[in-house]
Design an enzyme around this catalytic site. Structure first.
Site, PDB file in Angstrom:
ATOM      1  N   ILE A  79       0.993  -1.133  -0.047  1.00 35.12           N
ATOM      2  CA  ILE A  79      -0.005  -0.085   0.017  1.00 35.12           C
ATOM      3  C   ILE A  79       0.939   1.046   0.080  1.00 35.12           C
ATOM      4  O   ILE A  79       1.558   1.445   1.192  1.00 35.12           O
ATOM      5  CB  ILE A  79      -0.938  -0.063   1.210  1.00 35.12           C
ATOM      6  CG1 ILE A  79      -1.670  -1.328   1.429  1.00 35.12           C
ATOM      7  CG2 ILE A  79      -1.744   1.169   1.303  1.00 35.12           C
ATOM      8  CD1 ILE A  79      -2.521  -1.354   2.390  1.00 35.12           C
ATOM      9  N   GLU A 201      34.496  -7.639   7.735  1.00 32.84           N
ATOM     10  CA  GLU A 201      33.844  -8.066   6.197  1.00 32.84           C
ATOM     11  C   GLU A 201      34.462  -7.480   4.994  1.00 32.84           C
ATOM     12  O   GLU A 201      35.238  -6.660   5.126  1.00 32.84           O
ATOM     13  CB  GLU A 201      32.281  -7.304   6.132  1.00 32.84           C
ATOM     14  CG  GLU A 201      31.255  -7.673   7.478  1.00 32.84           C
ATOM     15  CD  GLU A 201      30.070  -6.937   7.418  1.00 32.84           C
ATOM     16  OE1 GLU A 201      29.128  -7.559   6.802  1.00 32.84           O
ATOM     17  OE2 GLU A 201      30.241  -5.429   7.633  1.00 32.84           O
ATOM     18  N   ASP A 220      27.340   1.627  13.452  1.00 33.86           N
ATOM     19  CA  ASP A 220      26.690   0.604  12.691  1.00 33.86           C
ATOM     20  C   ASP A 220      26.928  -0.780  13.460  1.00 33.86           C
ATOM     21  O   ASP A 220      26.036  -1.554  13.223  1.00 33.86           O
ATOM     22  CB  ASP A 220      27.499   0.397  11.075  1.00 33.86           C
ATOM     23  CG  ASP A 220      26.748  -0.663  10.317  1.00 33.86           C
ATOM     24  OD1 ASP A 220      25.287  -0.586  10.406  1.00 33.86           O
ATOM     25  OD2 ASP A 220      27.568  -1.374   9.706  1.00 33.86           O
ATOM     26  N   HIS A 225      25.537  -3.982  17.749  1.00 31.20           N
ATOM     27  CA  HIS A 225      25.534  -5.593  17.676  1.00 31.20           C
ATOM     28  C   HIS A 225      26.835  -5.975  18.742  1.00 31.20           C
ATOM     29  O   HIS A 225      26.633  -6.869  19.497  1.00 31.20           O
ATOM     30  CB  HIS A 225      25.814  -6.123  16.442  1.00 31.20           C
ATOM     31  CG  HIS A 225      24.649  -5.665  15.213  1.00 31.20           C
ATOM     32  ND1 HIS A 225      23.599  -5.659  15.558  1.00 31.20           N
ATOM     33  CD2 HIS A 225      25.003  -5.209  14.124  1.00 31.20           C
ATOM     34  CE1 HIS A 225      22.959  -5.282  14.527  1.00 31.20           C
ATOM     35  NE2 HIS A 225      23.726  -4.676  13.620  1.00 31.20           N
TER      36      HIS A 225
HETATM   37  O1  LIG Z   1      23.473  -4.555  10.932  1.00 30.73           O
HETATM   38  C1  LIG Z   1      24.413  -4.638  10.263  1.00 30.73           C
HETATM   39  O2  LIG Z   1      24.914  -5.976   9.998  1.00 30.73           O
HETATM   40  C2  LIG Z   1      25.617  -6.359   9.053  1.00 30.73           C
HETATM   41  C3  LIG Z   1      26.403  -7.533   9.322  1.00 30.73           C
HETATM   42  O3  LIG Z   1      25.697  -8.537   9.783  1.00 30.73           O
HETATM   43  P1  LIG Z   1      25.369  -9.909   8.737  1.00 30.73           P
HETATM   44  O4  LIG Z   1      24.365 -10.523   9.632  1.00 30.73           O
HETATM   45  O5  LIG Z   1      24.991  -9.373   7.247  1.00 30.73           O
HETATM   46  O6  LIG Z   1      26.733 -10.545   8.747  1.00 30.73           O
HETATM   47  C4  LIG Z   1      26.827  -5.169   8.494  1.00 30.73           C
HETATM   48  O7  LIG Z   1      27.242  -5.789   7.117  1.00 30.73           O
HETATM   49  C5  LIG Z   1      25.687  -3.904   8.133  1.00 30.73           C
HETATM   50  O8  LIG Z   1      26.584  -2.779   7.851  1.00 30.73           O
HETATM   51  C6  LIG Z   1      25.185  -3.653   9.456  1.00 30.73           C
HETATM   52  O9  LIG Z   1      24.017  -2.497   9.241  1.00 30.73           O
END
Ligand SMILES: O=C1O[C@H](COP(=O)(O)O)[C@@H](O)[C@H](O)[C@H]1O
Length: 458
Positions: A79, A201, A220, A225
């Site tokens: 929507i 990463e 981030d 996390h």
């Molecule tokens: O929340 C986020 O997490 C990812 C990494 O988590 P994944 O589960 O995809 O390995 C990170 O790449 C991202 O920048 C961030 O916003």
């Protein structure tokens, strides 16, 4: 038959919805924790029913075959409209069935406007709200957001999501720590020398400049996390694993967590990737990526050392690091134990410290201990015992959604904790903003600025 709930995704045309939320929903629908879900996507951009169907089908991918997934696919709709308009929100609730979950896949500034709009209308009784990180943009912002949210629904209906809490390897830490005589008694500063949490990463920006350039690696990943992982590693044993007990212990240990010596200049480092090559592919410098504002000096690599001022952890460094555009994926918690106080005379060779490596992804556990060597039985060497922890049934987002639909806040962040996590990193944010810590560069596809030592361990 299970009761129907509606999942209303605000910001449904964004990358999060397609890449993570919908596949998470599909994994939940397929599992034995499945719920009957009517799906409504909404956003400012236009999407024909056919386009929306294609988005959902692609995201459901191999998980579209279950009865629940088929029902969701058949009833799903998009929507189009402005989520900050009360009239549009009313329309979304009219189209809902059962108790709705409103999922904010939106930047914090827009989320606040939506919440204010919700205050103006009559809300469905069983409404639950789920908010993505970042939750606010500083401690005061998080506090204001909490206050606004509480005008709309009660705390038990607010889910501040963190998909790392839905990761099986993060949840495994609880059993590993508290159900093993091998670890439980030694989980303290008498026996542990250092705790490192890495989330490196190889991916770069991936078209997310609009969000990432304002956040950077510190907000981030570390503010959100990785601090949650730190809390699970460092908390005391909860009396039970229900939401109240578990979240109390998480909150308690985070209240004792501080930037090392209160000095962000010595306790933190930051970097930004320059042009380079990752897995044979040329990657442009972060500053040259589309949508990046060079003047912002956003870090793509952040490292901060924390201390936890409790009897259990006094003196143990907790180093949290996360980077993009790195040479290799390194997503793990590495616990290094102290050496034994003394070795029997005659045992030769270096006794390297015991270590426990919890690989967050892929899901493995690696215990490194010293044993007698193979050739010479009295010469010490390191032996590594590795086990695969197995693929979880649900994706992390599936796990998070399961908690929301089943009204279980265990895996969501408590309001005070959301505020506290900002307070913990604020000294670093301030020091970086005023350039008291240099922004170093590293070539994309490397292990960080050359001076950085920690990457050696990989
Ligand atoms: O929340 C986020 O997490 C990812 C990494 O988590 P994944 O589960 O995809 O390995 C990170 O790449 C991202 O920048 C961030 O916003």
């Amino acid at each position: 038959m299970t009761e129907t709930s509606t999942l209303i995704i605000l910001g449904a045309s964004g990358d999060l919805t397609e890449r993570l939320l919908l596949p998470g929903l599909a994994s939940l629908l397929k599992s034995d924790r499945g719920v009957d879900v009517k799906l409504i996507g909404t956003g400012r951009s236009e999407r024909s029913p056919k386009e929306w169907d294609a988005v959902v089908k692609t995201a459901f991918n191999g998980d579209a075959g279950s009865d629940l997934a088929k029902r969701t696919l058949a009833s799903s709709e998009y929507i189009q409209g402005d989520p900050t308009s009360p009239a549009h929100l009313e329309k979304l609730f009219e189209a809902s069935e059962g108790d709705p979950v409103m999922y904010f896949a939106l930047p914090p500034a827009i989320s606040v406007k939506v919440i204010k709009a919700l205050e103006k209308i009559t809300l469905p009784e069983g409404l639950r709200l789920a908010l993505e990180k970042p939750f606010g943009s500083d401690e005061a912002g998080a506090r204001d957001l909490n206050e606004e949210l509480l005008k709309v629904v009660s705390e038990d209906r607010i889910h501040r999501t963190d998909h790392f809490l839905g990761r099986s390897t993060v949840l495994d830490i609880i059993g590993l720590r508290f159900a093993n005589r091998l670890f439980e008694p030694v989980w303290n500063s008498d026996n542990i020398a250092k705790v490192e949490i890495f989330y490196d990463e190889i991916l770069g920006l991936e078209g997310r400049a609009q969000y990432y350039d304002k956040a950077g690696a510190l907000i981030d990943m570390i503010q959100s996390h990785l601090l949650q992982i730190l809390a699970i590693i460092a908390m005391d044993a909860p009396a039970s694993i229900d939401a109240v007990e578990l979240r109390s212990e998480i909150a308690r240990v985070l209240r004792a967590t501080w930037v090392k010596d209160g000095d962000p200049i010595t306790a933190s480092r930051r970097g930004q990737y320059a042009a380079g090559t990752i897995s044979g592919k040329e990657v442009p410098a972060y500053a040259d990526e589309d949508g990046v504002d060079d003047a912002r000096q956003t870090e793509t690599l952040a490292e901060v050392e924390f201390e936890i001022k409790t009897r259990r952890w006094a003196g143990v460094p907790f180093v949290l690091r996360s980077g993009k555009g790195m040479s290799k994926i390194r997503k793990e918690v590495l616990i290094t134990f102290k050496p034994v106080p003394v070795l029997p005379a005659g045992l030769k060779g270096a006794s390297s410290p015991d270590s426990l490596r919890i690989e967050i992804s892929p899901e493995t556990l690696e215990l490194g201990v010293t044993t007698n060597g193979k050739g010479n039985p009295f010469s010490l060497e390191k032996s590594v015992f590795k086990t695969d922890l197995g693929k979880p049934e649900l994706t992390p987002y599936g796990e998070v959604l399961s908690g929301i639909f089943h009204d279980d806040p265990t895996l969501s962040i408590r309001g005070d904790v959301a505020e506290r996590c900002w307070a913990i990193v604020q000294p670093v944010i301030d020091a970086w903003k005023s350039n008291m810590v240099p922004l170093e560069t590293y070539p994309a596809g490397s292990s960080g600025p050359v001076e950085w030592e920690t990457s050696k361990e990989a």
